[in-house]
Design a protein around this motif. Sequence first.
Motif, PDB file in Angstrom:
ATOM      1  N   GLY A 153      39.739 -30.029  55.205  1.00 54.01           N
ATOM      2  CA  GLY A 153      38.593 -29.126  55.325  1.00 54.01           C
ATOM      3  C   GLY A 153      37.303 -29.878  55.583  1.00 54.01           C
ATOM      4  O   GLY A 153      36.467 -29.465  56.401  1.00 54.01           O
ATOM      5  N   ILE A 154      37.119 -31.005  54.899  1.00 52.45           N
ATOM      6  CA  ILE A 154      35.933 -31.831  55.126  1.00 52.45           C
ATOM      7  C   ILE A 154      35.909 -32.338  56.568  1.00 52.45           C
ATOM      8  O   ILE A 154      34.886 -32.253  57.259  1.00 52.45           O
ATOM      9  N   PRO A 204      28.599 -24.114  63.792  1.00 53.24           N
ATOM     10  CA  PRO A 204      27.762 -25.294  63.566  1.00 53.24           C
ATOM     11  C   PRO A 204      26.540 -24.919  62.737  1.00 53.24           C
ATOM     12  O   PRO A 204      25.945 -23.850  62.920  1.00 53.24           O
ATOM     13  N   GLY A 205      26.173 -25.807  61.821  1.00 48.28           N
ATOM     14  CA  GLY A 205      24.993 -25.573  60.991  1.00 48.28           C
ATOM     15  C   GLY A 205      25.274 -24.851  59.691  1.00 48.28           C
ATOM     16  O   GLY A 205      24.390 -24.773  58.827  1.00 48.28           O
ATOM     17  N   GLU A 206      26.491 -24.317  59.528  1.00 47.87           N
ATOM     18  CA  GLU A 206      26.806 -23.635  58.279  1.00 47.87           C
ATOM     19  C   GLU A 206      27.140 -24.647  57.185  1.00 47.87           C
ATOM     20  O   GLU A 206      27.286 -25.849  57.438  1.00 47.87           O
ATOM     21  N   TRP A 207      27.276 -24.124  55.963  1.00 45.59           N
ATOM     22  CA  TRP A 207      27.529 -24.968  54.795  1.00 45.59           C
ATOM     23  C   TRP A 207      28.899 -24.642  54.214  1.00 45.59           C
ATOM     24  O   TRP A 207      29.260 -23.475  54.055  1.00 45.59           O
ATOM     25  N   VAL A 208      29.641 -25.710  53.896  1.00 39.19           N
ATOM     26  CA  VAL A 208      31.012 -25.583  53.399  1.00 39.19           C
ATOM     27  C   VAL A 208      31.142 -26.348  52.084  1.00 39.19           C
ATOM     28  O   VAL A 208      30.660 -27.481  51.966  1.00 39.19           O
ATOM     29  N   LEU A 209      31.809 -25.731  51.107  1.00 38.71           N
ATOM     30  CA  LEU A 209      32.082 -26.382  49.826  1.00 38.71           C
ATOM     31  C   LEU A 209      33.586 -26.587  49.675  1.00 38.71           C
ATOM     32  O   LEU A 209      34.372 -25.650  49.838  1.00 38.71           O
ATOM     33  N   THR A 210      33.988 -27.837  49.406  1.00 40.56           N
ATOM     34  CA  THR A 210      35.392 -28.138  49.148  1.00 40.56           C
ATOM     35  C   THR A 210      35.549 -28.646  47.720  1.00 40.56           C
ATOM     36  O   THR A 210      34.579 -29.080  47.089  1.00 40.56           O
ATOM     37  N   GLN A 211      36.795 -28.610  47.236  1.00 35.13           N
ATOM     38  CA  GLN A 211      37.057 -28.986  45.840  1.00 35.13           C
ATOM     39  C   GLN A 211      38.144 -30.050  45.768  1.00 35.13           C
ATOM     40  O   GLN A 211      39.251 -29.851  46.266  1.00 35.13           O
ATOM     41  N   GLY A 212      37.828 -31.179  45.143  1.00 30.95           N
ATOM     42  CA  GLY A 212      38.835 -32.185  44.872  1.00 30.95           C
ATOM     43  C   GLY A 212      39.256 -32.979  46.092  1.00 30.95           C
ATOM     44  O   GLY A 212      38.631 -32.933  47.160  1.00 30.95           O
ATOM     45  N   THR A 213      40.386 -33.700  45.929  1.00 31.25           N
ATOM     46  CA  THR A 213      40.855 -34.605  46.968  1.00 31.25           C
ATOM     47  C   THR A 213      42.293 -34.298  47.388  1.00 31.25           C
ATOM     48  O   THR A 213      43.027 -35.188  47.825  1.00 31.25           O
ATOM     49  N   ALA A 245      34.440 -40.175  45.321  1.00 29.92           N
ATOM     50  CA  ALA A 245      33.226 -39.656  45.963  1.00 29.92           C
ATOM     51  C   ALA A 245      32.884 -40.459  47.213  1.00 29.92           C
ATOM     52  O   ALA A 245      32.508 -39.898  48.250  1.00 29.92           O
ATOM     53  N   GLU A 246      33.026 -41.768  47.122  1.00 34.89           N
ATOM     54  CA  GLU A 246      32.726 -42.616  48.276  1.00 34.89           C
ATOM     55  C   GLU A 246      33.696 -42.342  49.427  1.00 34.89           C
ATOM     56  O   GLU A 246      33.306 -42.337  50.597  1.00 34.89           O
ATOM     57  N   GLU A 247      34.962 -42.106  49.100  1.00 31.92           N
ATOM     58  CA  GLU A 247      35.946 -41.792  50.138  1.00 31.92           C
ATOM     59  C   GLU A 247      35.621 -40.468  50.818  1.00 31.92           C
ATOM     60  O   GLU A 247      35.774 -40.319  52.043  1.00 31.92           O
ATOM     61  N   LEU A 248      35.192 -39.478  50.035  1.00 32.78           N
ATOM     62  CA  LEU A 248      34.860 -38.165  50.603  1.00 32.78           C
ATOM     63  C   LEU A 248      33.658 -38.257  51.538  1.00 32.78           C
ATOM     64  O   LEU A 248      33.608 -37.579  52.565  1.00 32.78           O
ATOM     65  N   LYS A 249      32.708 -39.108  51.204  1.00 28.85           N
ATOM     66  CA  LYS A 249      31.553 -39.294  52.086  1.00 28.85           C
ATOM     67  C   LYS A 249      31.976 -39.939  53.403  1.00 28.85           C
ATOM     68  O   LYS A 249      31.446 -39.607  54.464  1.00 28.85           O
ATOM     69  N   LYS A 250      32.945 -40.860  53.329  1.00 31.80           N
ATOM     70  CA  LYS A 250      33.440 -41.485  54.559  1.00 31.80           C
ATOM     71  C   LYS A 250      34.085 -40.455  55.489  1.00 31.80           C
ATOM     72  O   LYS A 250      34.048 -40.602  56.719  1.00 31.80           O
ATOM     73  N   LEU A 251      34.683 -39.412  54.908  1.00 31.20           N
ATOM     74  CA  LEU A 251      35.336 -38.375  55.707  1.00 31.20           C
ATOM     75  C   LEU A 251      34.343 -37.409  56.327  1.00 31.20           C
ATOM     76  O   LEU A 251      34.683 -36.680  57.261  1.00 31.20           O
ATOM     77  N   GLY A 252      33.121 -37.350  55.774  1.00 29.15           N
ATOM     78  CA  GLY A 252      32.123 -36.453  56.354  1.00 29.15           C
ATOM     79  C   GLY A 252      31.348 -35.607  55.375  1.00 29.15           C
ATOM     80  O   GLY A 252      30.485 -34.821  55.780  1.00 29.15           O
ATOM     81  N   ALA A 253      31.645 -35.728  54.062  1.00 32.00           N
ATOM     82  CA  ALA A 253      30.881 -34.962  53.071  1.00 32.00           C
ATOM     83  C   ALA A 253      29.465 -35.530  52.961  1.00 32.00           C
ATOM     84  O   ALA A 253      29.280 -36.748  52.869  1.00 32.00           O
ATOM     85  N   THR A 254      28.478 -34.648  52.966  1.00 28.51           N
ATOM     86  CA  THR A 254      27.079 -35.074  52.838  1.00 28.51           C
ATOM     87  C   THR A 254      26.696 -35.271  51.375  1.00 28.51           C
ATOM     88  O   THR A 254      25.971 -36.200  51.030  1.00 28.51           O
TER      89      THR A 254
END
Length: 351
Positions: free
Chosen positions: A187-188, A171-180, A208-217
């Motif tokens: 992963g998101i 918890p609290g770490e940062w994760v970078l994902t690529q694409g959809t 981008a809007e869909e990725l935010k709905k999944l949990g991307a900040t």
Amino acid sequence: MGLPTTTRAWSITEIKKDSFDTVVLKDSVPIPKLGEREVLIQIEAVSLNYRDLAIPKGLYPFPINLPVVPGSDSAGIVLATGPKVTKVSKGDRVCTLFNEHHQANPITPEAVKSGLGGAVDGTLREYAVFGEHALVKAPSTLNAIEASTLTCAPLTAWNALYGLQSKALKPGEWVLTQGTGGVSLSGIQFAAAAGATVVATTSSKEKAEELKKLGATHVINYKETSNWGEVARSLTPDGNGFDHILEVGGPGSLEQSLKAIKLEGVITIIGFLAPSDKQPTLMEALNHVCTVRGIFVGSKQQFVEMNLAIDSNKIKPVVDSNIFSFEDVKKAYQYQWDQKHYGKVVVKVAN
């Protein structure tokens, strides 16, 4: 009614680089007699991966044995079990394991050679017999279509985040994902559920809007921002970089991932979708003081752990809205090949 003795099954008969014509539907394929540690299942749904498209076109870099029933991902209902089967029972919904012999990490050469739909017959058939070791009980919170998506992409994402135990996601770490793609979407979801902050890249405002709905900040459009690695890094605390990066693009994006990773962070290499003549050398891992790790899906033990997390967090896999019939497998292949999908492409096998 007695148990079925034959099944319809799709088969890859040979390699043909310019079409899916060598993926053919066969009738009345004999079902083998049930062994004492084997399970007969009725396959309800199968989801596709890029790998399934790459195999008949000769683009898959791992061993295959033709002819072969394609498909690795599926959910099905147990119809019968051998007398020494103890882990599943008649009526259970189960998922198939990508590499039948990958029971726990570390992966072995034997496990690498046991991939469904490539090295051994896979899931695009109505009925199948599998060893008990090759099946995992599906999450109770998912239906058959949702559960059919778990075998490859979500399990790969879970392995990326948790497979290296000394650096498992916290918890609290940062994760970078690529694409959809499927791995990135899962992963998101997994990272957000664990209390991590997720930055995702994509190519369009709508996605981008869909990725935010999944949990991307945060979401970065990599077509508009060529130096997305540096931009992503600037979002992290003090600009120190990411703890985990799910690298699905390959040589074409690894250069940017290296710019985004923090000291002692982990880049997990998963995909090979973006060819480039700018491929970084192995020495870049030293220059950036990071771990660069290649993985091949995940183990049965990890599958069980992932399913517990899916149930406890009520995570729903992202499924494309266009569900294909069993007879339309080649249309499903072409639909995904043309990149018309968002989420997992699923073939409904049982009515």
